[in-house]
Every structure is written in structure tokens, then in C-alpha cells.
Design a protein around this motif. Structure first.
Motif, PDB file in Angstrom:
ATOM      1  N   PHE A 117       0.833  -1.196   0.000  1.00 52.06           N
ATOM      2  CA  PHE A 117       0.000   0.000   0.000  1.00 52.06           C
ATOM      3  C   PHE A 117       0.867   1.246   0.000  1.00 52.06           C
ATOM      4  CE2 PHE A 117      -2.343   3.196   2.469  1.00 52.06           C
ATOM      5  CZ  PHE A 117      -3.387   3.386   1.593  1.00 52.06           C
TER       6      PHE A 117
ATOM      7  N   SER B 266       2.499   2.183  -3.171  1.00 54.21           N
ATOM      8  CA  SER B 266       1.630   2.711  -4.224  1.00 54.21           C
ATOM      9  C   SER B 266       1.652   4.231  -4.266  1.00 54.21           C
ATOM     10  CB  SER B 266       0.208   2.207  -4.034  1.00 54.21           C
ATOM     11  OG  SER B 266      -0.422   2.930  -3.018  1.00 54.21           O
ATOM     12  N   PHE B 267       2.069   4.893  -3.200  1.00 52.86           N
ATOM     13  CA  PHE B 267       2.202   6.344  -3.312  1.00 52.86           C
ATOM     14  C   PHE B 267       3.616   6.811  -2.971  1.00 52.86           C
ATOM     15  CE2 PHE B 267       0.030   5.397   0.702  1.00 52.86           C
ATOM     16  CZ  PHE B 267       0.925   5.910   1.615  1.00 52.86           C
ATOM     17  N   ALA B 268       4.573   5.888  -3.097  1.00 49.58           N
ATOM     18  CA  ALA B 268       5.953   6.262  -2.827  1.00 49.58           C
ATOM     19  C   ALA B 268       6.587   6.819  -4.100  1.00 49.58           C
ATOM     20  CB  ALA B 268       6.727   5.059  -2.332  1.00 49.58           C
ATOM     21  N   ASN B 269       7.816   7.210  -3.963  1.00 53.27           N
ATOM     22  CA  ASN B 269       8.517   7.808  -5.084  1.00 53.27           C
ATOM     23  C   ASN B 269       9.148   6.721  -5.946  1.00 53.27           C
ATOM     24  OD1 ASN B 269       9.755   9.546  -6.733  1.00 53.27           O
ATOM     25  ND2 ASN B 269      11.318  10.223  -5.268  1.00 53.27           N
ATOM     26  N   ALA B 270       8.298   6.001  -6.674  1.00 50.22           N
ATOM     27  CA  ALA B 270       8.768   4.881  -7.488  1.00 50.22           C
ATOM     28  C   ALA B 270       8.168   5.015  -8.880  1.00 50.22           C
ATOM     29  CB  ALA B 270       8.336   3.562  -6.836  1.00 50.22           C
TER      30      ALA B 270
ATOM     31  N   ILE C 260       5.904   4.507 -12.153  1.00 53.63           N
ATOM     32  CA  ILE C 260       4.446   4.326 -12.104  1.00 53.63           C
ATOM     33  C   ILE C 260       4.071   2.863 -12.269  1.00 53.63           C
ATOM     34  CG2 ILE C 260       4.096   4.807 -14.548  1.00 53.63           C
ATOM     35  CD1 ILE C 260       1.491   6.224 -13.593  1.00 53.63           C
TER      36      ILE C 260
ATOM     37  N   ARG D 119       4.235   1.229  -9.007  1.00 51.49           N
ATOM     38  CA  ARG D 119       3.137   1.625  -8.120  1.00 51.49           C
ATOM     39  C   ARG D 119       1.851   0.940  -8.538  1.00 51.49           C
ATOM     40  NH1 ARG D 119       3.032   7.174  -9.323  1.00 51.49           N
ATOM     41  NH2 ARG D 119       1.093   7.109  -8.183  1.00 51.49           N
TER      42      ARG D 119
END
Lengths: 216, 668, 316
Positions: B416, B419-423, B425, B428
Motif C-alpha cells: 500500500f 503505491s504512493f511512494a517515489n517509485a 508508475i 506503483r
């Protein structure tokens, strides 16, 4: 990212197109198609509102009347006459093909981010995303279904996708061309409908996958 | 490197545990039937408790020592190290070995032949020594030696009932798997030795370019040994076979030890290869889905549990994959979460799976079958087994107040937060998709374990044996029941005090995340203990005020039979009919086919007999492994031609090989 | 935590009152609307309360084949749903900020299912088995949709705490009408299945071969049945409440408005959803069992759209 109305409407039409994939019940397909086209008519009207090109209102009305009322109504009557309610069997199960279609939406989002020279801010190209996704959906519909009616719906969806793409990129072509396209689609569907009667009469089914028997 | 008194005593505890188990082995070998099984069980328990004690003493600092200094494996002496990573696993070993020791006497006494008894004790002691030393090994050579001892002795345990064809087949499959995995581990170790020039496990770093080969080899080895798709085919054959009590240690640790190896190498060794991370996540995901689906369709209680191991190994592998991924992207919080998820779930799963296997062993002892279609209604006759199995099922389905919920929550949270980390797309998107897939796997495992509990323990008995089942041989609960109760209590205790457990794991997490600042108790913010307490108060107050005081009104009657008279037990839902709707949805993967035969004059309206058969062809075995085995058969058949029987030709072979080796060695 | 002032006390009182009174009323609304559609006057709105009272005073019959699971399931489920009602964001009133973790909420619901399914298998009747088997199948298909809708919302607000994500003060989630609307639709479709309502299950039929939920609770009677019914009412409240909160978030008017209007709107919207369930049940038919995956697929598709919106929102 704040959706503006135009992009929201385009996405709504894309979502309705994907929902067509979800069932093999032909009349439900047609009603989703009708909703999908209504959203496209609304997109056209909204572009007319923004760009103040009044002839686009006429096109929007034409799309609304011919594509989202006329054609579904005509195809519904065809369905009633040839008495086939559901698509015999999809090559990919309907729920699965809908989820595939949804994934295609994501894919077209990624693609439209990459294509250079499209109109729209680089981080919000939802219009072209929607158009591309509708195109994919139509192709998926034609690929996975057997019944000839579904093929017609698939063709119509593809046509809508191309139309939406043109509208989002050019903000409307001249009235004559738009009207010509609309009439062409109408004629194509009428012809396809007539053909359907004959196919049904001679083969007792409308399964296009069995048309391979016709070769040679 | 012994420096202070606690470490000395911890090292001594481990050494004496091994010594006690070794003594047990010698006594069994020498004493034969004169030795009481109670005494041997006591030795086993003593060793297990010493291991536990050693783990407790050394949980916060690492000790390097050389207990076996007089043994040298040619290249390096057998160094030992107890660091923060091996401590949790040693603790688990101590826990499971004590449960197995408690359960052993009553199992051994039920064996009829003396040979089997000796076989059981000898192999169990060797197995335990192997497990402990694998966890203590500080260098590659020692690790491999003890890994082999562990693998071979466990293969012996799988073959314990070797007169039966089933056990033979299982033992062969298991042996093949361990051979493959040992081969790959050896290759990986050699590769790392070649690159670093050292045999010490802690000096190997997987951050370099060349190390990707070793990392890949290790991943394959671990997948084979832990039973990850598509190398899991041996697992449902082998896991059910070890005799009752040892099945706890076997099921709880054989897979987990290989996960331990993966953690020590790739997580502690700072693996920085995205490819490995993706491979781990992909294999783990498929394995989770595949395992739980086949577990659900299984008709044999122990095989069901075995497939569920495949599922959980998959989940752990995905968490390890995310940890590597997060290391690559420098996402420290997610890496910490992922490491915590992997480590905690490994331990919890080991504990719970051991509990469930003991429950299944208890059922098998009472009913003499593991077929779900012959069980049913055992809750009446086997209340303790039922309660423990129920707690285990709750836990393995990750239901809230239990320990596995905490670890599964950490896995969910890992994905989870990714899914909003700096990775990128796509990663994510994958992580959100994984949340959905995990929910799907969770729902499937709920179906699977409601089936296991509901069909085996509830309802009415489906066979005479099930109706007459007796929980234990003595009047009170015996060792096997006691072992289950111990493990069940451990599950509940960990579940209701997760922050404490995570704090205990904090040193290990610091080791895995390269000295990140980790506070274990903040990783899991849900107050499970308080929730359980509130739930308990609510339930009891509802009992008191709503249901209480009306026990006089309650009538006991038969189950509703639609007024047709006594209900046949054949009308009950069976295991296969329970899972059939889901099986139909996935009939492509499961290769599920149903044939219906109806006979009689008027088949449509008055059928005389209806016969329905369902078939499942295991797709992997037939489509993947059979061709491979065919290839090997063909290869060996064609190699036979080399063997002419003439001594001169054979000498020629020797000569040619020598020539080849000389050429290879001189780099021409 | 709870500041002692009149507003907080009022909020608490309002919360407890809705939580106690609304669940049976919702069922009353559904029944009344259906009756109206069938040209009947129908039972009074408060009939479910009277039914519950009556059940409480009846004598209970329990199958002699059952174990402690059957006897304790109803009580456990009611307590779990009460806990859930205090945790889950089913209304804009949240006097007790307990931290509703997304996965905890989903797994508490799963725990009630675990017990329900086991108690259905406990009596050893054929119907209980049918119902249980169908229940787990449906749950399997619905679960990913529910969790993905909620996870998408959580992912946009960057927290798994639903209390924060569903609060109307959350800036990151305002201006996302599309996400909220689609999530609301997906959750509503999923709740139709989870609550055993019409396209999935017919709650009024008593043909044992076709039903799902009713088949599972066939053996319960009297006080036990009353508890089962009440826990089902609570489940209706919570699931419809979550969907209605999603839909409310999609309407710009509610982004900046007073607490009172929000509270009223949440209660009203739950009632409207209940009425729309009744309308769906009046115009639609129960789908064939084999067609149900198609229906649930729509809910899953909605959740996939939610995921896309969440991913594009956090684009970096």
C-alpha cells in the motif's frame, strides 16, 4: 490533477465503452453503447461551447440523434426479429475481457503520455487517452465476440474512438465532413443489419467464427 | 571473539543443546529397545529449551565463537555465529522442537515395530542438530555441510513409513528437490567465493554487478527448497509424510530455513538487483495464488495444509522482493516495513503451520484417515484438537486478533505504501494490483480453512471411524494435545501483544535493513490486544444479558430435515462439493472436469442411478514435469550406449577425461 | 481524544442514536418501498423492531449436532459488527476517533464471515453447506473490488486510516469527484452482493436451493436468530454507509458545509441507498448463479478505474 469537464466527459465515455465488454447480453450491450455515445455527444457540445464553433452543436445533435438513439433502436429491432438475445460464447469470458479493457485504459494513458505533438497539457492528456482506450475497447470487442451483432457494436465503438480522437485533436472538422461520416456510419449499420437477416436466414446462426467454412 | 559472560553462556547453551541431542542419538543407537521413550523425549526437550534459552540470552548482540574448532572442513574451520538474524529462527526452532518433544512419547508408544521407533529417534535428533547448526553456521562450507545433514535426515523422516508406495514416492520427490536446491546453493556459494575470496557468509555482498548470477542461483535454490511455484510439486507429496510430532518441526522449519538463507544473503547482503526483485515478486505472487487455489481443492487434510505452505511462502517471497526493490529505490521506510513483514510472517507462519500439522496428526491418529470426506463431527469427541485447529485456522487466515493478521497487515501495508511512494508508475500500479491480489488470496484462504475446519470438525460424522474417534489414548489430554495447546497459546500471545513481539525482532530488522533506526512497536499501530479485550467483553455481555437466563427455553432437536425423516450423512456438504463452485470458476487452471452418467429407462425423469465424477489433472506435473522427465529418460537411455562393458573402452574414457581436465586447467 | 464540550457530547449522542436506531429502520425502508412497488401497503416501517422483540421472547431450538461454534457465532458477530460500527467511517459523525485501518475493517468483516460460514456448516444440514459454499465463492469475487476501491482512496490520501481518508477536512481528497463517485458505485455494487441482496441472492425467498444467506441461518431460532438478524442489519448500515459517504464526497456542495448538514445528509443518503436497493429488487431479477461473476466483474472494473485515478493523481 483537476479534471475539467471536457476530460471528465471523455473519460465517462471511455468507461461506458469498457462496460460494454462486461456482458454478452446484447440489449445491455446496446444500452451501454447508447450511454457511451451520449457522453461523446456531450464532449462535442462542450468543445463547441469552448471554441464557439457553432456548427459543432449541430454535429453533437447529429451524433446524439443518429448514433445514440437511431442506431441502438434499429439494432434492437434487428435483435428482436432475428430472436437472438445473447452472444453465443465469447472467446474470452466477458468479465475477463472487461478487465482487459480496463487495463487497456491504463495502457492508453501511458501511451498518450509518450506521443509527441498531441494537443493538451503533457500531464493531462485524458482526451486522447479516452479516445485511444475506446479504440482498443472496440477492437477487443470485435476480437472476442462471436455474434455478428457484437461485431457491429465493436465497429461502432471503434468509429466513436476515431471520431473522439479527431474531435479532441482538431477541435472539430468542417460540418460537411462530420455529417458525411455520420451518414456513412448509419448506412454501414443499415447494410450490416440487412446482411444479418440474410446470414440468419441461410445459416440459422450469426456466429462469425463459423464463417471460415465459407472459404473456397 | 568471546567477550562477556552472557555471550559465553549463550554460546555454551547452544553447544550443550547440540551435545544433548548428539547424546540422544548415541543412546538410541547403542541402547536400542532398552531406552525409554520418555527419557529420549526429555533429552529432546532439554535441547530445545537450551536453544530457546540461548536465543533469549543472545537476542540483542551477536556472538562469534568456534564450538567445533577441532572439526575443519578442509577449506575452513566450522565457525559459528549467533547474530540478530539467526536468533528469531533459533527461537522458533526451540519452540517447535519443544512442542515436538512433548508430543513424541505418545507417538512413539503407538508405533508397533522397534525398528520404527529407533528410526524415528535417530532421524529426529540428526534433523534437529542439522537445523540448529545451519542457523549457527558462519561460513559457506559449514552451512552446506549442515544443510546437507538437515536435508538428508529430513528425507529419512519423509520416508519413515517407507513400506507404503506413497511415502516412497514422496521421499524421492523430496530428495530430488533437495538435490537441486543444494546444487544451486553450492554453485552460488562458489561464485561468491570466487568473487570475494572469502567463505564467511557475512562478508558476501550482493551489491556488485557480478553477484547477480549468485543471487539468481540462490533464488532458484530457495524457491525449490521452500516450495515456490513452479518448483512446489514435491511439497504436497512430502509434507504430509513425516511422522506426527516431527511434522511440526518439518513443516514449520524446512521452508523457513531456506527463507532464512534468502534473507541472510539478499537482504542482509544488500542485494541491489531490480531483476531479482521482480522475479521474486512475480514468483511469489503466482505461488500464492496457485498454492491457495490447490489447497482449496484438496481432499486430504495434510495436503491442504501443505499447499497452504506454498501460498504463504509466496507471500513471504513477495515481501522479500519488495524489500529488495525498496533498497534499489532508496525507500527506507518501505524497506523496513517489507523486511518486518517478511521476517514476522515467516516466524508466524512457521508457528501456525506446525500447530495445524499437529492438529492434522491428531485427527489422523484418531480416525486413521486424512480424507476430508471421511471426517466430520469431530468437535464433539476431540474438543481440544478442534479448539487448537480452529485457533490455527483463524491465524493462518490472518483474522484480526491473531499473530498472522499482524504480519499479513505488514505485507499489505508494504504494498500500500509503495503505491504512493517515489517509485516508477508501473511499480506503483503493480503494488496496488498486489493489494487486490492479496485480498483475493486472503478470501481464498478463508474459503480453504473454513472448509478444513467445517468439514473435518463440524457437522455430522461422515464415517463410523469419525463417529467413534477418541482424542487421546489416555483419559486426560496426552502429549500430542499438550503440544498443540502450547503452540496455540503462543499464537494467541503473539497476536495480542504484537508490539512486544516486534520490539523483540527489532535487532534482526536492524540487521536486515543495515542499521536503519527501527522501533518495532511503531510498525504495527493497531491495538489488537485491546480490540480482543473489547470483543471479549462484548461477547460475554451479550451472552449474559441477551442469551443468558434462557437456557431452560432451549430445546435440543435434530437438524432440520424438511420433514422427510432422518437425514442421511450423505446429504451433507463434502469437502469437494464445498469448493466446487470456486473450482468451476478456475476450471482452466485446475483442469477440473466433471462427468455425469445417468442410467435408467427414462433417464430424464426417473433416473435409476446417477454417477458424477470430478477429475483434476495437475497441469504442472503433466505439462511441464513429465516432458522434462521424459527428456531425462531419453538422455539416460542414450547414454547407456556409452557403457559397452569393455574395460579398454572405459579406460579410454578415463584417459579422455583426464586430457580434457588438463586442457581446461591450463586455459588453452 | 474526546474533548468535553457540548458539541462533542451532542455528536456522541447523535452517533449512538443513529447507530442504535437506524439499522432496523433501513430494512423497514427496503420492505416498505418494495411493498409500494408491488401495490401493497406493506408492513409499518418499524416492523423489523417488532420482529426482533418477538424473536427475543420465543423458545429456542438447537440442533443436537451442533458445537460451541454454532452457539457463539451470533453473539460474536454482533460484537464484531458493533466494534466495526465504531471504527468504520459509515457516517460523517465520528466522535470516537479510533483509527479505522482499512485492512482491519476488511478483515473484521472477513472474520464475521468466517464465523457465519462455520456455523452454517455446524449443524450438518445440506442447506447450510450450500449456503456456506456459495457465500465463500461470492466473497472471493467481491473482496478484491472492495479492497481496491478503498485502497485507491487511501492511496490518494496517503494513509490507510479510513477515518482520515473519509474526513471532509482532508484537502488531498477534495476535488476528486470522479474517484469518489466511481468508488461509491463499485462499493455499492459490491455491497449488494455482500449483503445478499437481489442480483446475487433473494432475501425473501425460502426456496432453500437458491438462497445464500438465508440458507446459512436456517438452523438459528429465537434469540439466536434475533442476534443474527441484528448483525445483518448492522452490516447493511456499515456497508451502505461507506458507499454513501463515497457518493457524498463526490458532490462539491458537501466539501465546504457545516457538520450538521453533513450529518443529516449522511443519514439521508444511507436511507436513499436502502430505497434504491428496494427499487433494484423490484425491477431486476435474481441472476443465475453462473451469471453472477459477470455482475461482480462490474464492481471489480470500477475498482480498477479507481486504481487508475489514484495512480495518475500521485504522478510524480
Amino acid at each position: 490533477m483537476i479534471l475539467d469537464t471536457f476530460e471528465a466527459l471523455a473519460m465517462v465515455s471511455a468507461i461506458f465503452a469498457i462496460l460494454i465488454l462486461g456482458t454478452t447480453h446484447l440489449r445491455t450491450n446496446l444500452s451501454f453503447y447508447s450511454l457511451h455515445t451520449m457522453a461523446i455527444a456531450a464532449v462535442t457540445a462542450w468543445i463547441a461551447n469552448i471554441t464557439h464553433e457553432d456548427h459543432l452543436y449541430l454535429v453533437a445533435a447529429g451524433v446524439f440523434i443518429i448514433k445514440s438513439w437511431g442506431i441502438p433502436w434499429y439494432l434492437n429491432s434487428v435483435i428482436k426479429k432475428i430472436n437472438i438475445g445473447t452472444d453465443g460464447g465469447a472467446f474470452i469470458a466477458a468479465p475477463l475481457s472487461m478487465h482487459l479493457g480496463a487495463l487497456m485504459l491504463g495502457l492508453s494513458f501511458m501511451i498518450s503520455q509518450q506521443i509527441p505533438g498531441l494537443i493538451g497539457e503533457p500531464d493531462s492528456r485524458l482526451g486522447s487517452t479516452a479516445a485511444m482506450s475506446i479504440l482498443f475497447t472496440g477492437v477487443l470487442l470485435m476480437l472476442t465476440r462471436r455474434a455478428a451483432i457484437s461485431q457491429i457494436v465493436g465497429f461502432l465503438v471503434i468509429e466513436n474512438g476515431i471520431y473522439l480522437f479527431a474531435v479532441t485533436q482538431t477541435h472539430g472538422m468542417p460540418l460537411m465532413i462530420e455529417m458525411g461520416l455520420l451518414l456513412e456510419v448509419l448506412v454501414a449499420v443499415m447494410v450490416a443489419g440487412l446482411l444479418l437477416f440474410n446470414i440468419k436466414k441461410s445459416f440459422e446462426h450469426i456466429d462469425v467464427s463459423q464463417l471460415t467454412e465459407l472459404k473456397d | 571473539m568471546i567477550n562477556d559472560p552472557t555471550t559465553i553462556s549463550a554460546a555454551n547453551l547452544f553447544t550443550s543443546a547440540s551435545a544433548i541431542w548428539l547424546a540422544g542419538l548415541v543412546i538410541t543407537a547403542v541402547g536400542r529397545e532398552r531406552v525409554k521413550s520418555k527419557f529420549l523425549a526429555f533429552l529432546m526437550l532439554a535441547g530445545a529449551l537450551l536453544t530457546l534459552g540461548g536465543a533469549a540470552l543472545s537476542w540483542n548482540q551477536s556472538i562469534e565463537y568456534n564450538q567445533l574448532q577441532y572439526i575443519s572442513f578442509g577449506l575452513v574451520p566450522a565457525d559459528s555465529i549467533v547474530d540478530s538474524l539467526s536468533v528469531p529462527f533459533l527461537g522458533l526452532l526451540g519452540m517447535l522442537a519443544s512442542a515436538a518433544a512433548v508430543a513424541s512419547p505418545c507417538h512413539v508408544e503407538s508405533l508397533n515395530s522397534q525398528g520404527k521407533k529407533g528410526h524415528y529417534w535417530k532421524l529426529t535428533f540428526i534433523f534437529l542438530i542439522g537445523l540448529q547448526q545451519v542457523l549457527l553456521a558462519a561460513n559457506g562450507i559449514a552451512f552446506l555441510v549442515f544443510w546437507e545433514i538437515m536435508s538428508l535426515s529430513s528425507a529419512g523422516l519423509v520416508a519413515a513409513d517407507h513400506i507404503r508406495h506413497r511415502a516412497q514416492r514422496a521421499a524421492f520427490a523430496y530428495l530430488t528437490a533437495t538435490r537441486i536446491s543444494t546444487a544451486f546453493i553450492t554453485a552460488a556459494f562458489l561464485w561468491m567465493h570466487q568473487n570475494t575470496g572469502s567463505w564467511s557468509l557475512s562478508s558476501w555482498h550482493f551489491g556488485t554487478e557480478q553477484s547477480i548470477v549468485a543471487a539468481g542461483l540462490l533464488l532458484i535454490a530457495v524457491c525449490t527448497k521452500a516450495g515456490v511455484w513452479p518448483m512446489h510439486v514435491w511439497l504436497p507429496l512430502a509434507y504430509p509424510e513425516p511422522p506426527g510430532p516431527t511434522s511440526a518441526v518439518f513443516s514449520g522449519l524446512v521452508g523457513n530455513i531456506s527463507i532464512y538463507l534468502l534473507m541472510r544473503m539478499l537482504l542482509a547482503g544488500e542485494c541491489h538487483h531490480l531483476g531479482i526483485a521482480y522475479a521474486a515478486i512475480a514468483l511469489g505472487t503466482i505461488s500464492a495464488l496457485w498454492g491457495v487455489l490447490f489447497a482449496l481443492m484438496e481432499r486430504d487434510l495434510k495436503k491442504l495444509l501443505a499447499y497452504s505452505t506454498v501460498e504463504n511462502m509466496g507471500i513471504i517471497l513477495t515481501a522479500i522482493g519488495v524489500a529488495i526493490l525498496a533498497h534499489c529505490h532508496n525507500l527506507d521506510t518501505i524497506a523496513t516495513l517489507a523486511c518486518a513483514a517478511a521476517l514476522f510472517h515467516t516466524l508466524n507462519h512457521g508457528l501456525v503451520k506446525a500447530l495445524l500439522f499437529l492438529g492434522a496428526a491428531s485427527v489422523e491418529r484418531a480416525v486413521h484417515t486424512r480424507e476430508l470426506s471421511a471426517l466430520g463431527g469431530l468437535a464433539k469427541n476431540m474438543p481440544w484438537t478442534m479448539l487448537c485447529f480452529f485457533i490455527g485456522s483463524l491465524s493462518i487466515c490472518a483474522m484480526p486478533p491473531m499473530n498472522c493478521f499482524a504480519s499479513k497487515w505488514l505485507v499489505y501495508q508494504t504494498f500500500f505504501q509503495l503505491s504512493f511512494a517515489n517509485a516508477p508508475i508501473l511499480e506503483r500500479a503493480m503494488s496496488l494490483a498486489m493489494v487486490g491480489i492479496l485480498a483475493f488470496v486472503g478470501a481464498l484462504s478463508l474459503a480453504c480453512f473454513t472448509k478444513a475446519v467445517g468439514i473435518a470438525f463440524l457437522g455430522r460424522p461422515r464415517s463410523n471411524a469419525a463417529a467413534k474417534a477418541k482424542e487421546s489414548t489416555t483419559s486426560g489430554p496426552d502429549g500430542l494435545i499438550l503440544a498443540q495447546v502450547i503452540l496455540a497459546i503462543a499464537c494467541v500471545m503473539i497476536g495480542t501483544s504484537v508490539p512486544i513481539a516486534l520490539d523483540g525482532l527489532a535487532p534482526a530488522l536492524r540487521h536486515l535493513t543495515h542499521d536503519q533506526f527501527v522501533i518495532g512497536s511503531t510498525l504495527f499501530p493497531i491495538p489488537q490486544g485491546q480490540l480482543a479485550l473489547v470483543g471479549g467483553i462484548l461477547v460475554s455481555s451479550i451472552y449474559l444479558f441477551v442469551l443468558g437466563g434462557r437456557s431452560g427455553d432451549v430445546k435440543s432437536y435434530i437438524t432440520w430435515d424438511c420433514g422427510f425423516g432422518p437425514l442421511s450423512t450423505r446429504a451433507e456438504e463434502t469437502g469437494s462439493s464445498f469448493s466446487h463452485p470456486i473450482g468451476r470458476i478456475f476450471s482452466q487452471i485446475l483442469q477440473l472436469k466433471v462427468t455425469t452418467e445417468i442410467s435408467g429407462k427414462d433417464r430424464r425423469h426417473f433416473p435409476e442411478s446417477v454417477r458424477v465424477e470430478t477429475f483434476m489433472t495437475p497441469i504442472l506435473e503433466t505439462k511441464l514435469y513429465r516432458p522434462i522427465m521424459g527428456l531425462f529418460d531419453w538422455l539416460s537411455a542414450s547414454l547407456v550406449r556409452l557403457q559397452t562393458g569393455s574395460i579398454h573402452i572405459h579406460l579410454l574414457y578415463v584417459f579422455l577425461t583426464m586430457l580434457l581436465l588438463v586442457f581446461l586447467g591450463t586455459n588453452i | 481524544m474526546i474533548a468535553i464540550n457540548t458539541e462533542a457530547i451532542l455528536e456522541t449522542l447523535a452517533f449512538v442514536a443513529t447507530f442504535l436506531l437506524l439499522p432496523p429502520l433501513l430494512v423497514g425502508i427496503i420492505r416498505k418501498t418494495k411493498a409500494r412497488f408491488q401495490n401493497r401497503i406493506g408492513a409499518p416501517l418499524l416492523q423489523p423492531y417488532f420482529d426482533l422483540m418477538k424473536l427475543m421472547s420465543k423458545g429456542e431450538t438447537i440442533s443436537k449436532h451442533t458445537s460451541w461454534i454454532f452457539r457463539s457465532t451470533a453473539a460474536i458477530n454482533v460484537s464484531l459488527l458493533i466494534i466495526l460500527a465504531f471504527l468504520a467511517p459509515w457516517t460523517s459523525l465520528r466522535p470516537f476517533n479510533l483509527g479505522a485501518d482499512l485492512f482491519l475493517v476488511i478483515y473484521l468483516l472477513a472474520l464475521t464471515r468466517f464465523f457465519t460460514v462455520l456455523s452454517a456448516l455446524d449443524a450438518g444440514s445440506a442447506f447450510g453447506g450450500f449456503g456456506a459454499s456459495r457465500e465463500v465463492t461470492l466473497a472471493l469475487l467481491v473482496e478484491p473490488a472492495v479492497i481496491l476501491c478503498l485502497a485507491a482512496i487511501g492511496s490518494v490520501s496517503q494513509t490507510s486510516d479510513l477515518g482520515v481518508a473519509f474526513s471532509f477536512n482532508n484537502v488531498s481528497l477534495i476535488n476528486q469527484p470522479g474517484l469518489w463517485f466511481i468508488a461509491g458505485c463499485g462499493l455499492f455494487l459490491a455491497s449488494l452482493v455482500e449483503l445478499s441482496r437481489m442480483p446475487a441472492d433473494d432475501p425473501t425467498t425460502h426456496l432453500e436451493l437458491t438462497m445464500v444467506h438465508e440458507a446459512m441461518i436456517l438452523e438459528n431460532s429465537a434469540a439466536n436468530l434475533a442476534l443474527v438478524e441484528y448483525s445483518h442489519f448492522l452490516k447493511i448500515l456499515i456497508l451502505l454507509g461507506i458507499s454513501s459517504q463515497c457518493l457524498l464526497h463526490a458532490i462539491p456542495f458537501f466539501w465546504h458545509t457545516s457538520q450538521l448538514i453533513l450529518a443529516l445528509a449522511s443519514i439521508l443518503s444511507i436511507m436513499i441507498l436502502a430505497a434504491s436497493i428496494a427499487i433494484i429488487e423490484s425491477v431486476a431479477v435474481k441472476l443465475r448463479w453462473t451469471k453472477l461473476p459477470e455482475f461482480i466483474a462490474y464492481s471489480v472494473a470500477m475498482s480498477i478505474f479507481c486504481v487508475f485515478i489514484a495512480l495518475s493523481k500521485n504522478l510524480n
